[in-house]
Enzyme design. Structure first.
Site, PDB file in Angstrom:
ATOM      1  N   HIS A 220       3.923  -7.309   4.553  1.00 14.80           N
ATOM      2  CA  HIS A 220       3.888  -5.948   5.106  1.00 14.80           C
ATOM      3  C   HIS A 220       3.680  -5.942   6.621  1.00 14.80           C
ATOM      4  O   HIS A 220       3.740  -4.887   7.250  1.00 14.80           O
ATOM      5  CB  HIS A 220       2.811  -5.101   4.408  1.00 14.80           C
ATOM      6  N   ASP A 248       3.921  -9.676  -1.384  1.00 11.40           N
ATOM      7  CA  ASP A 248       3.401  -9.427  -0.041  1.00 11.40           C
ATOM      8  C   ASP A 248       3.265 -10.756   0.684  1.00 11.40           C
ATOM      9  O   ASP A 248       2.173 -11.248   0.934  1.00 11.40           O
ATOM     10  CB  ASP A 248       2.072  -8.690  -0.081  1.00 11.40           C
ATOM     11  N   GLY A 328      -6.214  -5.350  10.418  1.00  4.84           N
ATOM     12  CA  GLY A 328      -5.937  -6.470  11.310  1.00  4.84           C
ATOM     13  C   GLY A 328      -6.158  -7.815  10.661  1.00  4.84           C
ATOM     14  O   GLY A 328      -5.691  -8.840  11.151  1.00  4.84           O
ATOM     15  N   SER A 330      -4.948  -8.564   7.748  1.00  6.41           N
ATOM     16  CA  SER A 330      -3.780  -8.847   6.912  1.00  6.41           C
ATOM     17  C   SER A 330      -3.096 -10.143   7.317  1.00  6.41           C
ATOM     18  O   SER A 330      -2.908 -10.425   8.505  1.00  6.41           O
ATOM     19  CB  SER A 330      -2.764  -7.707   7.027  1.00  6.41           C
ATOM     20  N   SER A 345      -3.784  -9.673   1.752  1.00 10.18           N
ATOM     21  CA  SER A 345      -2.850  -8.560   1.574  1.00 10.18           C
ATOM     22  C   SER A 345      -3.522  -7.220   1.854  1.00 10.18           C
ATOM     23  O   SER A 345      -3.174  -6.530   2.805  1.00 10.18           O
ATOM     24  CB  SER A 345      -2.283  -8.568   0.149  1.00 10.18           C
TER      25      SER A 345
END
Length: 376
Positions: A220, A248, A328, A330, A345
């Protein structure tokens, strides 16, 4: 001074040759300690352990991780899943046939008799995956301890008609247990701010793990072809593969003078952790996460093969943890001992009040794109 950002990870090879930046990291030989001081410190803080308890737990989890595939083979078709029990320091294996229990115990694992096999539970979950889920349903996963598929609903929406209808349909698909979450899950990307590890468009994310030729991260965070910039704004590479929702995960090539090393950052406040492999930790094992916003935090593996119902769509085959995260983080690293586990994720909550976070298993990403993990 260690620079906080993606370049710190990718450029650490130069410092490693000189010595000081990795002086407190675990030695490169396999006979060394299972974790760096950073990992042990974070486990003590987040799991309430002493230094000796953290070291003992890592040793037990390493043994359980190695034992899990042997125990599964011993159980055969009667295998109902497995998990690590922190109280006993042992792996527990669910079996549907008492005749197989002795063979499983002979491997060193404990056993529990259950009604449904892992194959039956996975089939039930696959049928639930085919159902359209309302926003009030946060996730669902196979739980070997209860021998059921646990469907988690947002606490405030338990009485919602669509939620109740979904649960009713799920029960027809197989054995279901209903749980609750405090909030709906969301991804952990964030708008750009100065001094953070990497950017794509106006999104900031975190690196996951170095692979030969690049690094893996969350899907993402960017689509195929999008350019990636470092903390200083310089070009790193481009998204070579990306999938979200459904999955993801993504990977980015490294060029323009950047290169990779097998390290998970301690962000300048704790020592860095070398990556030596990607053996999958069992349910119940301790696990830690490194991200550009909240740095090091630890917790436990709560569930595997969970379907997470984000607002953008469902993501499958995720692993749920009790580790906190924030915007942030991720794409950042989940690691157990010195073994890479996955990339961050999303989740719910934060690192002030707590919460839960999911990661996409790293081995799935490596297999999907034919990548090789960069290891020490």
């Amino acid at each position: 001074m260690l620079r906080t950002g993606l370049s710190a990870l990718l450029l650490l090879g130069a410092w490693a040759a000189a010595g000081p930046a990795t002086a407190s990291a675990a030695p490169a030989d396999s006979a060394g300690p299972p974790a760096s001081a950073a990992l042990l410190s974070a486990m003590q803080r987040d799991l309430g352990l002493t230094d000796d308890q953290a070291r003992a737990r890592l040793a037990d989890e390493k043994a359980a991780t190695a034992l899990e595939p042997k125990a599964e083979r011993a159980a055969g078709a009667a295998y109902g899943g497995s998990w690590f029990d922190a109280e006993t320091g042992k792996l527990t294996v669910a079996v549907t046939d008492t005749a197989k229990a002795a063979a499983v115990r002979a491997t060193g694992a404990r056993t529990r008799l259950v009604e449904h096999s892992a194959k039956q539970l996975d089939a039930a979950k696959a049928r639930i995956d085919a159902l359209p889920a309302p926003a009030g349903v946060s996730s669902w996963h196979v739980d070997p301890a209860t021998s059921s598929v646990v469907v988690n609903v947002v606490e405030s929406q338990q009485t919602d008609n669509d939620v109740r209808a979904f649960v009713a349909k799920a029960r027809k698909a197989g054995p279901v247990t209903v749980g609750t979450t405090a909030e709906a899950p969301q991804t952990f990307a964030a708008g750009t701010v100065g001094g953070d590890p990497y950017y794509t468009g106006n999104v900031r994310c975190s690196i996951g793990f170095s692979v030969h030729g690049g690094f893996v991260t969350a899907g993402h965070c960017g689509g195929v072809g999008q350019s990636v910039r470092g903390w200083d704004g310089s070009a790193i590479g481009n998204f070579q593969g990306s999938s979200f929702p459904g999955n993801d995960y993504a990977w980015v090539n490294v060029a323009n003078g950047w290169w990779t090393v097998p390290v998970v950052l301690g962000w300048g406040t704790v020592s860095d952790q070398l990556v030596r492999g990607s053996n999958e930790a069992p349910i119940g094992a301790s696990i830690c996460r490194s991200g550009s916003t909240t740095r090091w935090h630890c917790g436990r593996v709560l569930a595997k093969n969970e379907t997470v119902n984000y607002s953008q769509g469902a993501v499958h085959q995720m692993t749920k943890t009790s580790v906190c995260a924030e915007g942030g983080d991720s794409g950042g690293s989940f690691i157990s001992g010195d073994q890479a586990q996955g990339v961050t994720s999303g989740g719910w909550g934060n690192c002030s009040g707590g919460g839960e976070t999911w990661y996409q298993p790293v081995n799935e990403i490596l297999n999907r794109y034919g990548l090789t993990l960069h290891t020490a």
